[in-house]
Design a protein around this motif. Sequence first.
Motif, PDB file in Angstrom:
ATOM      1  N   LYS A   1     -60.405 -77.525   8.908  1.00  0.00           N
ATOM      2  CA  LYS A   1     -60.267 -76.143   8.549  1.00  0.00           C
ATOM      3  C   LYS A   1     -61.184 -75.628   8.036  1.00  0.00           C
ATOM      4  CE  LYS A   1     -55.269 -77.181   7.578  1.00  0.00           C
ATOM      5  NZ  LYS A   1     -54.265 -77.161   6.584  1.00  0.00           N
ATOM      6  N   SER A   2     -61.667 -74.154   8.312  1.00  0.00           N
ATOM      7  CA  SER A   2     -62.715 -73.818   7.613  1.00  0.00           C
ATOM      8  C   SER A   2     -62.134 -72.685   6.594  1.00  0.00           C
ATOM      9  CB  SER A   2     -63.160 -72.576   8.648  1.00  0.00           C
ATOM     10  OG  SER A   2     -63.733 -73.538   9.707  1.00  0.00           O
TER      11      SER A   2
ATOM     12  N   ASP B   1     -61.906 -69.747  -1.872  1.00  0.00           N
ATOM     13  CA  ASP B   1     -60.643 -68.973  -1.468  1.00  0.00           C
ATOM     14  C   ASP B   1     -59.598 -69.720  -0.623  1.00  0.00           C
ATOM     15  OD1 ASP B   1     -59.335 -66.656  -0.615  1.00  0.00           O
ATOM     16  OD2 ASP B   1     -60.845 -65.939   0.787  1.00  0.00           O
TER      17      ASP B   1
ATOM     18  N   GLN C   1     -57.185 -69.385   1.200  1.00  0.00           N
ATOM     19  CA  GLN C   1     -56.709 -69.338   2.776  1.00  0.00           C
ATOM     20  C   GLN C   1     -57.938 -69.630   3.721  1.00  0.00           C
ATOM     21  OE1 GLN C   1     -56.369 -65.561   1.699  1.00  0.00           O
ATOM     22  NE2 GLN C   1     -55.082 -66.285  -0.068  1.00  0.00           N
ATOM     23  N   GLN C   2     -57.447 -70.033   4.847  1.00  0.00           N
ATOM     24  CA  GLN C   2     -58.600 -70.181   5.808  1.00  0.00           C
ATOM     25  C   GLN C   2     -59.327 -68.911   6.176  1.00  0.00           C
ATOM     26  OE1 GLN C   2     -55.582 -72.918   8.072  1.00  0.00           O
ATOM     27  NE2 GLN C   2     -57.135 -72.889   9.394  1.00  0.00           N
ATOM     28  N   SER C   3     -60.812 -69.244   6.345  1.00  0.00           N
ATOM     29  CA  SER C   3     -61.399 -68.018   6.553  1.00  0.00           C
ATOM     30  C   SER C   3     -62.859 -68.455   7.002  1.00  0.00           C
ATOM     31  CB  SER C   3     -61.646 -67.605   5.037  1.00  0.00           C
ATOM     32  OG  SER C   3     -62.762 -66.530   5.289  1.00  0.00           O
ATOM     33  N   PHE C   4     -63.308 -67.472   7.851  1.00  0.00           N
ATOM     34  CA  PHE C   4     -64.616 -67.870   8.559  1.00  0.00           C
ATOM     35  C   PHE C   4     -65.456 -66.470   8.016  1.00  0.00           C
ATOM     36  CE2 PHE C   4     -64.591 -70.861  11.797  1.00  0.00           C
ATOM     37  CZ  PHE C   4     -63.076 -71.010  12.146  1.00  0.00           C
ATOM     38  N   ARG C   5     -64.994 -66.108   6.622  1.00  0.00           N
ATOM     39  CA  ARG C   5     -65.978 -64.976   6.231  1.00  0.00           C
ATOM     40  C   ARG C   5     -67.099 -65.286   5.483  1.00  0.00           C
ATOM     41  NH1 ARG C   5     -63.477 -59.998   6.322  1.00  0.00           N
ATOM     42  NH2 ARG C   5     -64.498 -59.282   4.356  1.00  0.00           N
TER      43      ARG C   5
ATOM     44  N   LYS D   1     -64.568 -63.039  -2.070  1.00  0.00           N
ATOM     45  CA  LYS D   1     -63.349 -62.257  -2.491  1.00  0.00           C
ATOM     46  C   LYS D   1     -63.052 -61.956  -3.784  1.00  0.00           C
ATOM     47  CE  LYS D   1     -59.157 -63.001   0.019  1.00  0.00           C
ATOM     48  NZ  LYS D   1     -58.136 -64.202  -0.292  1.00  0.00           N
ATOM     49  N   GLU D   2     -62.962 -60.521  -4.168  1.00  0.00           N
ATOM     50  CA  GLU D   2     -62.876 -60.086  -5.579  1.00  0.00           C
ATOM     51  C   GLU D   2     -61.936 -60.680  -6.189  1.00  0.00           C
ATOM     52  OE1 GLU D   2     -61.675 -55.978  -5.635  1.00  0.00           O
ATOM     53  OE2 GLU D   2     -61.533 -56.119  -7.749  1.00  0.00           O
ATOM     54  N   ALA D   3     -60.790 -61.324  -6.004  1.00  0.00           N
ATOM     55  CA  ALA D   3     -59.907 -62.317  -6.616  1.00  0.00           C
ATOM     56  C   ALA D   3     -60.603 -63.450  -7.238  1.00  0.00           C
ATOM     57  CB  ALA D   3     -58.773 -62.611  -5.800  1.00  0.00           C
TER      58      ALA D   3
ATOM     59  N   GLU E   1     -63.419 -62.755  -9.852  1.00  0.00           N
ATOM     60  CA  GLU E   1     -62.898 -62.349 -11.068  1.00  0.00           C
ATOM     61  C   GLU E   1     -62.261 -63.645 -11.993  1.00  0.00           C
ATOM     62  OE1 GLU E   1     -60.731 -58.407 -10.704  1.00  0.00           O
ATOM     63  OE2 GLU E   1     -59.246 -59.860 -11.515  1.00  0.00           O
TER      64      GLU E   1
ATOM     65  N   ASN F   1     -57.414 -73.713  13.761  1.00  0.00           N
ATOM     66  CA  ASN F   1     -58.470 -73.366  12.964  1.00  0.00           C
ATOM     67  C   ASN F   1     -59.276 -72.120  13.675  1.00  0.00           C
ATOM     68  OD1 ASN F   1     -60.101 -73.230  10.555  1.00  0.00           O
ATOM     69  ND2 ASN F   1     -61.487 -74.407  11.821  1.00  0.00           N
TER      70      ASN F   1
ATOM     71  N   THR G   1     -58.855 -64.342  10.474  1.00  0.00           N
ATOM     72  CA  THR G   1     -59.685 -65.258   9.372  1.00  0.00           C
ATOM     73  C   THR G   1     -60.995 -64.690   9.394  1.00  0.00           C
ATOM     74  OG1 THR G   1     -60.111 -66.646  11.168  1.00  0.00           O
ATOM     75  CG2 THR G   1     -58.539 -67.484   9.803  1.00  0.00           C
TER      76      THR G   1
END
Lengths: 417, 90
Positions: free
Chosen positions: A258-259, A302, A304-308, A312-314, A317, B48, B73
């Motif tokens: 998972k990414s 972060d 949650q799974q993400s390809f960014r 993320k601000e949260a 912080e 994914n 995503t």
Amino acid sequence: MRQRYSIFSLARNALGFHRNWQRVWRSPPLRDAYDVVIVGAGGHGLAAAYYLAHNHGVTDVAVLDRGWLGGGNIARNTVTIRSNYLRDESIPFFAKSVELYKGLSRELNYNLMFSQRGMIDVVQTYPRLRDLTRRMLAMDIHGSTYRRISVAEVRRRIPPLTGGGPDARMPIIAAMVHPDAAVARHDAVAWGLARAADSYGVALHQNTPVRSLLRGPHGGISGVETERGTIRANKVAVAVSGHTTTITETAGLRLPLKSYNLSAFVSEPVKPLINVVVNCPDIGVYLSQSDKGELVVGGETDPQQSFRRGIKEAVFEDAAAAMLDLFPSFKRLKLLRQWGGCLDFAHDASPIVSATDIPGLFVSAGWWGGFKAVPVGGLTLAHLIATGRPHPLIEPFSLKRFERLEFILESGTTSTR
Amino acid sequence: MLTIPCPWCGDRHESEFFCGGAYEKARPARPETLSDEAWVDYVTVSPNPAGPLVERWWHQRGCGLWFFLERDTLTHDIRPLFDGEDHEPR
Ligand SMILES: Cc1cc2nc3c(=O)[nH]c(=O)nc-3n(C[C@H](O)[C@H](O)[C@H](O)COP(=O)(O)OP(=O)(O)OC[C@H]3O[C@@H](n4cnc5c(N)ncnc54)[C@H](O)[C@@H]3O)c2cc1C
Ligand SMILES: [Zn+2]
């Protein structure tokens, strides 16, 4: 090496007003076939190419990257190199990587600015202390070093660590020192490996995105489809960190990955203040000071799974607040830059360096904290590609472990939680 | 900072929620009838995609509801998917 770097070449080129330096690597024309294609010119892809040529004499190799060389996570990490892992399979693997890093500047004739300054884990909860003590005992068996120090000692060694006192919500209760830990300049690792691989004749192709994997009539790998045309090869290694599933799924291969997005930020440069890597796993922040004087700070993933590839601000912080808990004087620092990267995480939090069910297709993935593993990951991937057999150090990290549900559950993978 | 649409409370801040991860195929009714490969796949592999992904979210620090949504995503674009009664994504 066409052009060796030394004090003499520096002096000679200074006299020539730096107009005669050669290009560090070539940009050869793209051919339509190679013996080996490596997808991804990050640390792991480049190290595999280098060791294929250097250790195995395999030089008909193309390394393809969708962007520029060393623009992925190799350029985005917080450069911590360490071997304080838990499992019998992991510790020797990462300890070998630290050892390889030590000799790599000389071997590559390229200054990686490797600095073995050690790391201190600041402990604020008893479950953490138990986990790290357990890691200390396991590491002891495998010749990696970890040692407990007192609260007074950790405050002496890290002067700005003034928070976490007896009245704090989470007082500091102990610390662990990992003297083997180091930092190195991340870009230099990519550039030094690229230059050395190129000097053996390996072809580096930037701006060559791979769209899909191609399979021959008998099911084995036959090459890759790129945005610059089809390239044939009977051996293809995928080393694209974070993006592994987007490529392997084009050949119908499903992987337990998972990414996620991991991010970091740096402060303005200040005078020398902290001479170790400081990791605060209980509140989820770690930092070190770069040679330029900037504090390099990393926080949590972060969730949650993400390809960014942003921050993320949260998450930012949380990391900043956690840092100020323990280092209240940093409140006055200005932050200069922030960024993120997309990494993949295997089901059991250990890396995957493996052959696959598709003959000729190899994967190197699950590199969470994979900067530290660049030399050993490349060494073992090259061994696997060249000989078809796993190097003893990566035998446990094959995909076979999932088939038997023999997970290598690793608590040392993320430096925070 | 994500704004998560809770079917009961409306748009709320991400920090009130726990992301339960990708929604996978439902648990096989009779695992003992599956092949080893199918079981390993169910246990270890989950979607994914670099793109839209169906997830389960829990309004942990709010009304306590579990619900589904689709989140991209790459862009974080969010599409509510709640189906009221049967708690399965549409
Ligand atoms: C914020 C942050 C902090 C980190 N801190 C640390 C740390 O302190 N210590 C540590 O050990 N590790 C750390 N890491 C992890 C480390 O950076 C990675 O594990 C490691 O760099 C991954 O291996 P790589 O260098 O080969 O990946 P990358 O450099 O990402 O290489 C993969 C390459 O594949 C290319 N690619 C992707 N898709 C395609 C395609 N379709 N076709 C062609 N090419 C493609 C990409 O452009 C990229 O260049 C950190 C990561 C991040 C993001
Ligand atoms: Zn709610």
